[in-house]
Design a protein around this motif. Structure first.
Motif, PDB file in Angstrom:
ATOM      1  N   GLU A  37      -3.805   0.910   9.403  1.00 52.23           N
ATOM      2  CA  GLU A  37      -3.601  -0.183   9.283  1.00 52.23           C
ATOM      3  C   GLU A  37      -5.367  -0.475  10.939  1.00 52.23           C
ATOM      4  N   LYS A  38      -5.474   0.830  11.651  1.00 51.44           N
ATOM      5  CA  LYS A  38      -6.874  -0.071  11.666  1.00 51.44           C
ATOM      6  C   LYS A  38      -7.696  -0.535  10.957  1.00 51.44           C
ATOM      7  N   HIS A  39      -8.260   0.514   9.642  1.00 52.80           N
ATOM      8  CA  HIS A  39      -9.088   0.454   9.241  1.00 52.80           C
ATOM      9  C   HIS A  39      -8.843  -1.369   8.402  1.00 52.80           C
ATOM     10  N   LEU A  40      -7.154  -1.563   7.654  1.00 55.75           N
ATOM     11  CA  LEU A  40      -7.759  -2.392   6.962  1.00 55.75           C
ATOM     12  C   LEU A  40      -7.798  -3.661   7.521  1.00 55.75           C
ATOM     13  N   LYS A  41      -7.558  -3.802   9.090  1.00 56.43           N
ATOM     14  CA  LYS A  41      -7.515  -4.669  10.087  1.00 56.43           C
ATOM     15  C   LYS A  41      -8.708  -5.113  10.370  1.00 56.43           C
ATOM     16  N   HIS A  50       3.648  -4.961   2.553  1.00 55.32           N
ATOM     17  CA  HIS A  50       4.567  -2.973   3.186  1.00 55.32           C
ATOM     18  C   HIS A  50       3.072  -2.623   3.253  1.00 55.32           C
ATOM     19  N   ILE A  51       3.243  -1.693   3.783  1.00 56.43           N
ATOM     20  CA  ILE A  51       2.131   0.116   4.196  1.00 56.43           C
ATOM     21  C   ILE A  51       3.291   0.945   4.226  1.00 56.43           C
ATOM     22  N   VAL A  52       3.221   1.829   2.650  1.00 56.39           N
ATOM     23  CA  VAL A  52       4.518   3.184   2.900  1.00 56.39           C
ATOM     24  C   VAL A  52       2.870   4.596   3.403  1.00 56.39           C
ATOM     25  N   CYS A  53       3.055   5.293   3.880  1.00 56.53           N
ATOM     26  CA  CYS A  53       2.709   6.122   4.530  1.00 56.53           C
ATOM     27  C   CYS A  53       3.393   7.823   4.152  1.00 56.53           C
ATOM     28  N   ALA A  54       2.844   8.648   4.618  1.00 55.93           N
ATOM     29  CA  ALA A  54       3.219   9.785   3.492  1.00 55.93           C
ATOM     30  C   ALA A  54       4.567  10.124   5.475  1.00 55.93           C
ATOM     31  N   GLU A  55       4.060   9.657   6.476  1.00 59.52           N
ATOM     32  CA  GLU A  55       4.765  10.030   7.974  1.00 59.52           C
ATOM     33  C   GLU A  55       6.243   9.772   7.265  1.00 59.52           C
ATOM     34  N   CYS A  97       1.032  -1.331  -0.269  1.00 62.54           N
ATOM     35  CA  CYS A  97      -0.106   0.258  -0.018  1.00 62.54           C
ATOM     36  C   CYS A  97       0.524   1.305  -0.038  1.00 62.54           C
ATOM     37  N   ALA A  98       0.479   2.425  -0.369  1.00 61.70           N
ATOM     38  CA  ALA A  98       1.081   3.189  -1.007  1.00 61.70           C
ATOM     39  C   ALA A  98      -0.082   4.757  -0.695  1.00 61.70           C
ATOM     40  N   THR A  99       0.072   5.077   1.000  1.00 60.59           N
ATOM     41  CA  THR A  99      -0.803   6.304   1.410  1.00 60.59           C
ATOM     42  C   THR A  99      -0.474   7.256   1.789  1.00 60.59           C
ATOM     43  N   GLY A 123     -10.564  -6.932   7.462  1.00 59.06           N
ATOM     44  CA  GLY A 123      -9.809  -8.111   6.757  1.00 59.06           C
ATOM     45  C   GLY A 123      -8.583  -8.520   5.489  1.00 59.06           C
ATOM     46  N   ILE A 124      -8.220  -7.032   5.641  1.00 55.56           N
ATOM     47  CA  ILE A 124      -7.297  -7.473   4.034  1.00 55.56           C
ATOM     48  C   ILE A 124      -5.929  -7.152   4.419  1.00 55.56           C
ATOM     49  N   PHE A 125      -5.476  -6.511   6.019  1.00 51.18           N
ATOM     50  CA  PHE A 125      -4.622  -6.056   6.398  1.00 51.18           C
ATOM     51  C   PHE A 125      -3.314  -6.989   6.099  1.00 51.18           C
ATOM     52  N   GLU A 126      -3.745  -8.719   5.849  1.00 47.11           N
ATOM     53  CA  GLU A 126      -2.585  -9.357   5.045  1.00 47.11           C
ATOM     54  C   GLU A 126      -2.525  -9.675   4.189  1.00 47.11           C
ATOM     55  N   LEU A 127      -3.210  -8.776   3.551  1.00 47.54           N
ATOM     56  CA  LEU A 127      -2.906  -8.845   2.137  1.00 47.54           C
ATOM     57  C   LEU A 127      -1.646  -8.419   1.252  1.00 47.54           C
ATOM     58  N   PHE A 128      -0.954  -7.361   2.471  1.00 47.50           N
ATOM     59  CA  PHE A 128       0.228  -6.259   2.191  1.00 47.50           C
ATOM     60  C   PHE A 128       1.398  -6.681   2.249  1.00 47.50           C
TER      61      PHE A 128
END
Length: 231
Positions: free
Chosen positions: A134-138, A148-153, A124-126, A141-146
């Motif tokens: 992370e809360k919303h993806l969990k 890596h999760i890259v955030c602007a921060e 993810c690139a968000t 039920g799709i958090f484990e698909l990814f």
């Protein structure tokens, strides 16, 4: 699916799939708007639905900066931005506790699920805040698909979308060349960022079943007509 720009990959050529989150995988945008109303009012700023969708994809500090610059004729202090975002987080948390979290955008999530099933690598690139993303993806039920999760921060200040850095970083973490990635986006700044990164860019808003409404539809066509970043 609508490809943005000339670069396109055949399915068998794609090594990795990189997804935006808000407005792409999850229908968060309508849920975020109320906290913008509340926080802007408290801090002497204003925002309407049209502006909100116009800003889609930009890092939150950038949005606060642009609103303040436009309405106060001067840039905000760093303290102002941090206090604004602190209030916005708490306001959104209260709204979500009362109304619940976002729903999945099924037409896009199905693509991610199928890609994972095929053994493709996903990230993810968000521009969203990690605490929300992370809360919303969990919860969806799709958090484990990814992988890596890259955030602007995670990026240096000022290097969020529409700069390509966030997509380049996602590709780097996956160990994949950017031009071998397919990126999925809904916001104009995100589409531009993925395009500048050299990826095969998909505008998810044209996928059948995407949750479109009048304000988003209007802004989408305005931004498409005014594009200057496509070769």
């Amino acid at each position: 699916m609508t490809t943005v720009g000339p670069h396109s990959l055949k399915d068998e050529e794609v090594e990795a799939f990189i997804f935006d989150v808000d407005g792409t995988l999850l229908n968060t945008m309508p849920l975020f708007l109320p906290s913008w109303y509340v926080t802007c009012d408290e801090f002497g700023l204003t925002i309407d639905e049209h502006q909100f969708y116009h800003f889609a994809g930009l890092p939150l500090p950038t949005i606060v900066h642009e609103l303040h610059q436009e309405q106060k004729n001067e840039p905000p202090t760093e303290e102002f931005i941090q206090q604004f975002l602190k209030k916005k987080k708490s306001s959104h948390a209260a709204h979500e506790a009362k109304h619940g979290g976002p729903e999945k955008i099924d037409c896009v999530v199905r693509i991610a699920l199928e890609a994972k099933k095929q053994g493709r690598r996903l990230a993810c690139a968000t521009s969203g805040l990690r605490v929300h993303v992370e809360k919303h993806l969990k919860e969806a039920g799709i958090f484990e698909l990814f992988e890596h999760i890259v955030c602007a921060e995670d990026l240096p200040k000022g290097r969020g979308k529409p700069n390509p850095d966030i997509f380049l970083e996602a590709a780097k973490k996956l160990g994949t060349e950017p031009h071998k990635c397919r990126a999925f986006e809904d916001g104009e700044s995100g589409l531009e960022a993925a395009y500048k990164a050299g990826m095969h860019v998909i505008d998810v808003r044209d996928i059948p079943g995407y949750p479109m409404h009048d304000a988003l539809h209007k802004v989408m066509h305005e931004r498409r007509k005014s594009r200057t970043w496509l070769d």
